[in-house]
Design an enzyme around this catalytic site. Sequence first.
Site, PDB file in Angstrom:
ATOM      1  N   LYS A  31     -15.241  -9.843   8.672  1.00 38.49           N
ATOM      2  CA  LYS A  31     -14.177 -10.681   8.094  1.00 38.49           C
ATOM      3  C   LYS A  31     -14.729 -12.029   7.626  1.00 38.49           C
ATOM      4  O   LYS A  31     -14.180 -12.643   6.721  1.00 38.49           O
ATOM      5  CB  LYS A  31     -13.057 -10.918   9.113  1.00 38.49           C
ATOM      6  CG  LYS A  31     -12.217  -9.681   9.391  1.00 38.49           C
ATOM      7  CD  LYS A  31     -11.147  -9.481   8.343  1.00 38.49           C
ATOM      8  CE  LYS A  31     -10.409  -8.170   8.540  1.00 38.49           C
ATOM      9  NZ  LYS A  31      -9.720  -7.725   7.329  1.00 38.49           N
ATOM     10  N   SER A  73      -7.608   1.525  -1.964  1.00 36.38           N
ATOM     11  CA  SER A  73      -6.389   0.788  -2.321  1.00 36.38           C
ATOM     12  C   SER A  73      -6.765  -0.566  -2.913  1.00 36.38           C
ATOM     13  O   SER A  73      -7.725  -1.199  -2.472  1.00 36.38           O
ATOM     14  CB  SER A  73      -5.560   0.583  -1.049  1.00 36.38           C
ATOM     15  OG  SER A  73      -4.647  -0.460  -1.248  1.00 36.38           O
ATOM     16  N   CYS A 109      -9.973  -1.823  15.013  1.00 32.16           N
ATOM     17  CA  CYS A 109     -10.299  -3.238  15.243  1.00 32.16           C
ATOM     18  C   CYS A 109     -10.402  -3.599  16.719  1.00 32.16           C
ATOM     19  O   CYS A 109     -11.059  -4.577  17.061  1.00 32.16           O
ATOM     20  CB  CYS A 109      -9.267  -4.129  14.594  1.00 32.16           C
ATOM     21  SG  CYS A 109      -9.432  -4.124  12.826  1.00 32.16           S
ATOM     22  N   GLU A 143     -15.989 -11.182   4.316  1.00 33.83           N
ATOM     23  CA  GLU A 143     -14.870 -10.890   3.415  1.00 33.83           C
ATOM     24  C   GLU A 143     -14.253 -12.194   2.875  1.00 33.83           C
ATOM     25  O   GLU A 143     -13.964 -12.319   1.683  1.00 33.83           O
ATOM     26  CB  GLU A 143     -13.790 -10.088   4.156  1.00 33.83           C
ATOM     27  CG  GLU A 143     -12.602  -9.703   3.282  1.00 33.83           C
ATOM     28  CD  GLU A 143     -11.476  -9.025   4.063  1.00 33.83           C
ATOM     29  OE1 GLU A 143     -11.070  -9.530   5.120  1.00 33.83           O
ATOM     30  OE2 GLU A 143     -10.992  -7.977   3.603  1.00 33.83           O
ATOM     31  N   GLU A 203       1.895   1.740  -3.409  1.00 32.48           N
ATOM     32  CA  GLU A 203       0.741   2.181  -4.204  1.00 32.48           C
ATOM     33  C   GLU A 203       0.515   3.682  -4.009  1.00 32.48           C
ATOM     34  O   GLU A 203       0.263   4.416  -4.972  1.00 32.48           O
ATOM     35  CB  GLU A 203      -0.497   1.394  -3.761  1.00 32.48           C
ATOM     36  CG  GLU A 203      -1.715   1.649  -4.611  1.00 32.48           C
ATOM     37  CD  GLU A 203      -2.945   0.894  -4.100  1.00 32.48           C
ATOM     38  OE1 GLU A 203      -2.881   0.225  -3.053  1.00 32.48           O
ATOM     39  OE2 GLU A 203      -3.986   0.987  -4.779  1.00 32.48           O
ATOM     40  N   GLU A 218     -13.927 -12.496  -4.851  1.00 31.93           N
ATOM     41  CA  GLU A 218     -12.599 -11.975  -5.233  1.00 31.93           C
ATOM     42  C   GLU A 218     -11.477 -12.665  -4.454  1.00 31.93           C
ATOM     43  O   GLU A 218     -10.302 -12.503  -4.797  1.00 31.93           O
ATOM     44  CB  GLU A 218     -12.494 -10.472  -4.917  1.00 31.93           C
ATOM     45  CG  GLU A 218     -13.452  -9.553  -5.643  1.00 31.93           C
ATOM     46  CD  GLU A 218     -14.719  -9.292  -4.845  1.00 31.93           C
ATOM     47  OE1 GLU A 218     -15.067 -10.122  -3.963  1.00 31.93           O
ATOM     48  OE2 GLU A 218     -15.374  -8.272  -5.108  1.00 31.93           O
ATOM     49  N   GLU A 278       0.826  -1.211   0.000  1.00 31.78           N
ATOM     50  CA  GLU A 278       0.000   0.000   0.000  1.00 31.78           C
ATOM     51  C   GLU A 278       0.858   1.257   0.000  1.00 31.78           C
ATOM     52  O   GLU A 278       0.522   2.264  -0.636  1.00 31.78           O
ATOM     53  CB  GLU A 278      -0.934  -0.024   1.219  1.00 31.78           C
ATOM     54  CG  GLU A 278      -2.108   0.912   1.099  1.00 31.78           C
ATOM     55  CD  GLU A 278      -3.201   0.567   2.114  1.00 31.78           C
ATOM     56  OE1 GLU A 278      -3.748  -0.539   2.040  1.00 31.78           O
ATOM     57  OE2 GLU A 278      -3.490   1.398   2.981  1.00 31.78           O
ATOM     58  N   CYS A 315      -8.298  -2.264   4.306  1.00 30.84           N
ATOM     59  CA  CYS A 315      -8.189  -3.491   5.106  1.00 30.84           C
ATOM     60  C   CYS A 315      -9.435  -3.828   5.909  1.00 30.84           C
ATOM     61  O   CYS A 315      -9.573  -4.934   6.390  1.00 30.84           O
ATOM     62  CB  CYS A 315      -6.965  -3.459   6.008  1.00 30.84           C
ATOM     63  SG  CYS A 315      -6.638  -1.893   6.741  1.00 30.84           S
TER      64      CYS A 315
HETATM   65 FE1  HC1 Z   1      -8.062  -5.673  11.805  1.00 32.89          FE
HETATM   66 FE2  HC1 Z   1      -6.516  -5.921   9.820  1.00 32.89          FE
HETATM   67  S1  HC1 Z   1      -6.147  -4.518  11.553  1.00 32.89           S
HETATM   68  S2  HC1 Z   1      -8.694  -5.182   9.637  1.00 32.89           S
HETATM   69  O1  HC1 Z   1      -8.634  -4.037  12.106  1.00 32.89           O
HETATM   70  O2  HC1 Z   1      -5.941  -4.662   8.530  1.00 32.89           O
HETATM   71  O3  HC1 Z   1     -10.366  -7.434  11.908  1.00 32.89           O
HETATM   72  O4  HC1 Z   1      -7.074  -6.538  14.436  1.00 32.89           O
HETATM   73  O5  HC1 Z   1      -6.875  -8.350  11.327  1.00 32.89           O
HETATM   74  O6  HC1 Z   1      -7.067  -8.034   7.761  1.00 32.89           O
HETATM   75  O7  HC1 Z   1      -3.771  -6.933  10.153  1.00 32.89           O
HETATM   76  C1  HC1 Z   1      -9.529  -6.749  11.990  1.00 32.89           C
HETATM   77  C2  HC1 Z   1      -7.515  -6.188  13.509  1.00 32.89           C
HETATM   78  C3  HC1 Z   1      -7.069  -7.231  11.122  1.00 32.89           C
HETATM   79  C4  HC1 Z   1      -6.801  -7.233   8.508  1.00 32.89           C
HETATM   80  C5  HC1 Z   1      -4.786  -6.582   9.992  1.00 32.89           C
END
Ligand code: HC1
Length: 573
Positions: free
Chosen positions: A357, A318, A502, A360, A281, A365, A278, A298
Amino acid sequence: MVELTIDGQKIKAPKGSTVLEAARSAGIKIPTLCHLKDINEIGACRVCVVEVQGARSLQASCVLPVSEGMVIRTNSPAVRESRKTTVELLLSDHKRECLTCVRNTNCELQNLAEELGIRDIPYEGEKSKHPIDDFSPSIVRDAEKCILCRRCVSACSKLQGVAVISPNERGFETVIAPAFNQSLNDVACTMCGQCINVCPVGALKEKEEIDKVWEALADPEKHVVVQTAPAIRVSLGEEFGLEMGSPVMGKMVAALRRLGFDKVFDTDFTADLTIMEEGHELLERLEKGGKLPLLTSCSPGWVKFCEHYYPEFLENISTCKSPQQMFGALAKTYYAEKAGIDPSKVFVVSIMPCTAKKYEAQRPEMRDSGYQDVDVVLTTREAARMLKEAGIDLKTLPEEEFDEPLGISTGAGAIFGATGGVMEAALRTVYEVVTGKELENLDFVEVRGVEGIKESEVELNGKKIKVAVAHGLANARKVLDMIKNGEAEYHFVEIMCCPGGCVGGGGQPIVTAQERWERDYREVRGKAIYEVDKNMPLRKSHENPAVKALYEEFLGKPLGEKSHHLLHTHYTP
Ligand code: HC1
Ligand code: SF4
C-alpha cells in the site's frame, strides 16, 4: 505409527513425521531458528540438533524422520554445546544493534540467545559488509542482520510464486538478495512484505514513515485524517499483548484520536463504495460483453504481480481503485468541500496491514484529487510503534466511534480484510441489485476459509455466475494459468496478494515460527473479521447511508462521470 524414545519418554508418532514434530507433540521443546512449518523445512541453521543413539554426529531434528526404536536426546551436553556454538557463530557475524533494531524484544535470534544462556561471543573476527537496500518504497533490506535462514526465500517462492530473492555467492560471501545483488526496487518484487513477516530478525522491515506523520500532526496548518484498513481492527491488539484476533475497533479509534488525528475515518467506508462501483462494473461487463472474468483490483501487490507476470490479464482487472485510494481521492475532494477545508491542507494517513500500500499510494495514477491522494501509509506495526511512543496503551482505552461521514460502514466493508470477503460483499449487493429480492442468507460460506482456491456459483435471474477466490500469489498463478489454458471459466475472481487476505498482510504484527506452529493465524484473524461483520447493524454495502449520501450529494451514480474521474483507473502493460 512408530514408537521412539525422546529424553526417556516413549512416544508414538506417525510414520513420515520428523523428530521435531514427534517431540513437540509430546510437549518436549527443541529450539529452532530457520524452521517454518510447511514453508521452510531445510535443516539449514542446525539449532534444532539432537543426539541419536548410534549415530556418529548430531542430526537436525526438523528434517530427521522418525523410525521405530529410535532413541533421542534433545538436551545432552553435546547438544547444548553445539546449539550454543551455532548461535555464538551467528552472533559473531551479526550487526548487533539490538537496542535500536526494529525487532528489539521481538527477535527470534535475540530470544534464542537468551534461552541458550549466551553471555559472550567468543568468536570476534571478520564481519560481512553489505549496503542497506532502501530504494523500494515498501521494503528495506539489511543483509548485515541476515542470518541466512532462507525463510524469506521460501516465502517469496512458495507462498507468492515470485522468487526474486535467493542466495548469491558462496561461503562467507553468501548474501540473500535479488540476482546480481540488485535492489528489490529494480526487480519484479510485488512489495507484498511476506518476506518481512517470516524474517526471524531485523534483516527485512517496512520503509518506516512514522516521522512524516509526527510532523503532520504537529503542524497546526494541516488537517490530518486517518483511515484504518478492515484487517487492522482484529490485529492491532496483538501488538499490545491481546490475544490474536481480538477485536479492537472502538479502542483503536480512541487511541488514534488521542494521538492527535483531526478525524478518525474508516477504509471500510470506501470498501462499501468499491462494492457499489465494482458490482456495477461486473454487471456492465456481463450485460455488454466486456472482458471476463472480472478480476478484483484492491490488492496492490496482486496488481503489481499481474503487471509483471500476467500482463495479458490487465484488462480483466477492475478499473476500480482500491478502497485506500478511493478514500484518499474523496478526502481531498468531497470531504474537504463538505467540511470547508482547503484540500491542500488535508493530510491523509492510512493504517494498512500491507507494505504494498505504501507503493500504491505513490503510483502516478493515484493523484486524481489534484494532490497525492494518500500522503503516508503506515503498517499496523508502525501504528503500534507510534502509539507506544506516545504512551498510549490500547488495552486500557474506552471504545469510541469513528467520525462521520467517512467512518460509516457495513459488515460487507469489514470482510474485505479476509480472503473471500470482497467476493462475498460483492455478491450480497449484486444479488439484490439484479434480482430486486432481499437476500435471505448473507453468508456465502463457500468463499470463506483458508483453502488456497475456492469456487462457487450464484444464480442471478436464471443466469449462473461462476466465481473463484485465490489468496497468496502462488494460488493466483494457479487460477490464472487454469483460465489461460481453458481449464476453468469464471465470471468474477477475487485475488488477494497475501495468504489469508489482508489479515495475513506483510505489515501485520509478526507471528513467530512457534506461534505459526501452534495455530493458523490466517484462520484466527479471518474468523475475527467475520465476527465483526456478524455484529454490524448493516451488512450490505448498498445499505450504507453515508455511501448513499455520497452518491446523492456528490458522485451522482455508480460508474458516473465523477466516479470515473476520481475512483477508477487503468493499468496498462
Ligand atoms: Fe486490505 Fe482493502 S481489504 S486491500 O486487504 O480492499 O491492505 O485490510 O485496506 O484498499 O478496504 C489491505 C485490508 C484494505 C484496500 C480495503
Ligand atoms: Fe518476495 Fe514479496 Fe518479499 Fe518482494 S516483498 S521479495 S515479492 S516476498
